[in-house]
Design a protein around this motif. Structure first.
Motif, PDB file in Angstrom:
ATOM      1  N   VAL A  21      -5.836 -10.195  -6.861  1.00 20.07           N
ATOM      2  CA  VAL A  21      -6.503 -10.498  -8.129  1.00 20.07           C
ATOM      3  C   VAL A  21      -6.689  -9.233  -8.960  1.00 20.07           C
ATOM      4  O   VAL A  21      -6.441  -9.220 -10.177  1.00 20.07           O
ATOM      5  CB  VAL A  21      -7.859 -11.181  -7.874  1.00 20.07           C
ATOM      6  CG1 VAL A  21      -8.666 -11.279  -9.173  1.00 20.07           C
ATOM      7  CG2 VAL A  21      -7.658 -12.576  -7.272  1.00 20.07           C
ATOM      8  N   VAL A  22      -7.095  -8.157  -8.305  1.00 19.77           N
ATOM      9  CA  VAL A  22      -7.308  -6.890  -9.022  1.00 19.77           C
ATOM     10  C   VAL A  22      -6.011  -6.373  -9.615  1.00 19.77           C
ATOM     11  O   VAL A  22      -5.981  -5.892 -10.759  1.00 19.77           O
ATOM     12  CB  VAL A  22      -7.927  -5.840  -8.076  1.00 19.77           C
ATOM     13  CG1 VAL A  22      -7.911  -4.451  -8.731  1.00 19.77           C
ATOM     14  CG2 VAL A  22      -9.353  -6.223  -7.723  1.00 19.77           C
TER      15      VAL A  22
ATOM     16  N   THR B 259      -0.642  -0.167  -7.890  1.00 25.47           N
ATOM     17  CA  THR B 259      -0.736  -1.206  -6.866  1.00 25.47           C
ATOM     18  C   THR B 259      -1.037  -0.631  -5.489  1.00 25.47           C
ATOM     19  O   THR B 259      -1.860  -1.170  -4.738  1.00 25.47           O
ATOM     20  CB  THR B 259       0.568  -2.022  -6.813  1.00 25.47           C
ATOM     21  OG1 THR B 259       0.756  -2.678  -8.069  1.00 25.47           O
ATOM     22  CG2 THR B 259       0.525  -3.060  -5.710  1.00 25.47           C
ATOM     23  N   HIS B 260      -0.365   0.464  -5.154  1.00 31.00           N
ATOM     24  CA  HIS B 260      -0.555   1.010  -3.808  1.00 31.00           C
ATOM     25  C   HIS B 260      -1.983   1.512  -3.602  1.00 31.00           C
ATOM     26  O   HIS B 260      -2.532   1.429  -2.510  1.00 31.00           O
ATOM     27  CB  HIS B 260       0.462   2.113  -3.515  1.00 31.00           C
ATOM     28  CG  HIS B 260       0.284   3.363  -4.299  1.00 31.00           C
ATOM     29  ND1 HIS B 260       0.761   3.518  -5.580  1.00 31.00           N
ATOM     30  CD2 HIS B 260      -0.324   4.538  -3.980  1.00 31.00           C
ATOM     31  CE1 HIS B 260       0.471   4.734  -6.023  1.00 31.00           C
ATOM     32  NE2 HIS B 260      -0.200   5.372  -5.072  1.00 31.00           N
TER      33      HIS B 260
ATOM     34  N   TRP C 298      -7.235  -1.940   2.521  1.00 33.14           N
ATOM     35  CA  TRP C 298      -7.198  -1.505   3.922  1.00 33.14           C
ATOM     36  C   TRP C 298      -8.491  -0.807   4.318  1.00 33.14           C
ATOM     37  O   TRP C 298      -8.999  -0.994   5.438  1.00 33.14           O
ATOM     38  CB  TRP C 298      -6.015  -0.575   4.169  1.00 33.14           C
ATOM     39  CG  TRP C 298      -4.722  -1.298   4.435  1.00 33.14           C
ATOM     40  CD1 TRP C 298      -3.606  -1.303   3.674  1.00 33.14           C
ATOM     41  CD2 TRP C 298      -4.436  -2.124   5.566  1.00 33.14           C
ATOM     42  NE1 TRP C 298      -2.631  -2.089   4.251  1.00 33.14           N
ATOM     43  CE2 TRP C 298      -3.110  -2.602   5.405  1.00 33.14           C
ATOM     44  CE3 TRP C 298      -5.159  -2.515   6.689  1.00 33.14           C
ATOM     45  CZ2 TRP C 298      -2.508  -3.446   6.337  1.00 33.14           C
ATOM     46  CZ3 TRP C 298      -4.558  -3.357   7.624  1.00 33.14           C
ATOM     47  CH2 TRP C 298      -3.253  -3.820   7.434  1.00 33.14           C
ATOM     48  N   ALA C 299      -9.039  -0.013   3.425  1.00 32.13           N
ATOM     49  CA  ALA C 299     -10.303   0.672   3.718  1.00 32.13           C
ATOM     50  C   ALA C 299     -11.431  -0.340   3.935  1.00 32.13           C
ATOM     51  O   ALA C 299     -12.262  -0.184   4.845  1.00 32.13           O
ATOM     52  CB  ALA C 299     -10.650   1.635   2.589  1.00 32.13           C
TER      53      ALA C 299
ATOM     54  N   ALA D 270       0.806  -1.224   0.000  1.00 36.27           N
ATOM     55  CA  ALA D 270       0.000   0.000   0.000  1.00 36.27           C
ATOM     56  C   ALA D 270       0.840   1.277   0.000  1.00 36.27           C
ATOM     57  O   ALA D 270       0.287   2.378  -0.081  1.00 36.27           O
ATOM     58  CB  ALA D 270      -0.928  -0.001   1.208  1.00 36.27           C
ATOM     59  N   ILE D 271       2.155   1.131   0.057  1.00 36.17           N
ATOM     60  CA  ILE D 271       3.042   2.302   0.119  1.00 36.17           C
ATOM     61  C   ILE D 271       3.597   2.602  -1.262  1.00 36.17           C
ATOM     62  O   ILE D 271       4.186   1.718  -1.904  1.00 36.17           O
ATOM     63  CB  ILE D 271       4.207   2.038   1.103  1.00 36.17           C
ATOM     64  CG1 ILE D 271       3.655   1.758   2.501  1.00 36.17           C
ATOM     65  CG2 ILE D 271       5.164   3.222   1.127  1.00 36.17           C
ATOM     66  CD1 ILE D 271       4.692   1.225   3.456  1.00 36.17           C
TER      67      ILE D 271
END
Length: 290
Positions: free
Chosen positions: A146-147, A156-157, A164-165, A16-17
């Motif tokens: 998958v996405v 990607t992030h 996370w949301a 996520a970074i």
């Protein structure tokens, strides 16, 4: 949470970074920070190797899971990254702090709880609104991977920030419903505890009234409680010999929000009814009577 979930949290934190402009040592340090920070509070499991006084329940998820120790863990991880990768970047400290915070905080939502506020109090903080192994987390995380494979044009992030949301939303929905069920049950019992089932929006309500502990099932905050078990508890039993011969029993009584006391001709003991399955609880400490 279980070890697999904590590991996955570390992986998706790293994903996520945004890493634009980062060199290879920094990305490696970031991966190490995310994974180690997501696992390091569970280093307390080694305490069972030398536990001879029945204190493991209080040591596991105890001081190592304290929110006040999170900056210390983050600093130690940053120093390890400096030694291994020659990286000196404050972002590693903050990501490490976030990873440890996620570990410590996510653990308070399941029935096992943590010593979140140690050393100021040894009371276990537990909401019981999310199961220790929550397959919804795994499905959401798998969906993120998958996405990223299916929609390669998406950053990607951004995808994993979305994951996370959704994880936060799932915890919020589970906890709001759980709190409503818990609050309603308080009117019926002297003591109440909550334990989320593996099925989303399904909970077990454990309530004590007098010499009886009832375990009921609730599906969503709008459903009626369905009685599963009615367990007698020997509240007047003398536990002096039990605590003297089995110190882990005293620890269990201190650790659990409520216990069922067994005083039978052949044995005396107590167990945590939140983990009652198939006629027994795996957290059961007792002694045989002579």
């Amino acid at each position: 949470m279980d070890t697999v979930t904590h590991t996955l949290f570390g992986v998706i934190l790293y994903r996520a970074i945004p890493k634009t402009g980062m060199d290879k040592p920094m990305t490696r340090a970031l991966l190490l920070t995310s994974l180690v920070g997501s696992q390091i509070p569970d280093i307390d499991v080694v305490s069972q190797w030398w536990d001879s006084s029945g204190q493991y329940l209080m040591w596991h998820r105890g001081i190592t899971h304290s929110i006040f120790l999170a900056p210390v863990w983050a600093l130690l991880i940053s120093l390890v990254c400096l030694l291994l990768f020659k990286t000196k970047d404050w972002r590693l400290f903050w990501i490490g702090l976030l990873a440890v915070f996620i570990h410590d905080t996510s653990d308070i939502f399941n029935a096992w709880g943590t010593g979140y506020l140690e050393p100021f109090t040894q009371q276990r903080l537990t909401f019981g609104t999310v199961p220790i192994v929550d397959l919804v987390f795994w499905v959401l995380i798998l969906g993120g991977f998958v996405v990223t494979r299916w929609k390669r044009h998406l950053p990607t992030h951004r995808v994993f920030q979305g994951v996370w949301a959704l994880i936060a939303l799932h915890i919020a929905v589970q906890s709001i419903q759980g709190y409503a069920i818990y609050d309603s049950a308080k009117e019926r019992y002297e003591q109440v505890a909550l334990a989320a089932d593996f099925v989303p929006w399904s909970y077990q309500v454990i309530g004590k009234a007098g010499d009886t502990v009832e375990i009921s099932q609730a599906t969503t905050a709008f459903g009626e409680l369905k009685l599963l078990h009615r367990l007698p508890t020997a509240t007047q039993a003398d536990l002096t010999d039990l605590f003297a011969q089995n110190p882990a029993a005293r620890t269990l009584q201190q650790w659990a929000p409520l216990v069922v006391i067994v005083d039978e001709p052949g044995r005396t003991g107590l167990y945590d009814p939140r983990f009652y399955r198939n006629g027994q609880s795996f957290l059961f400490e007792y002694i045989d009577k002579k």
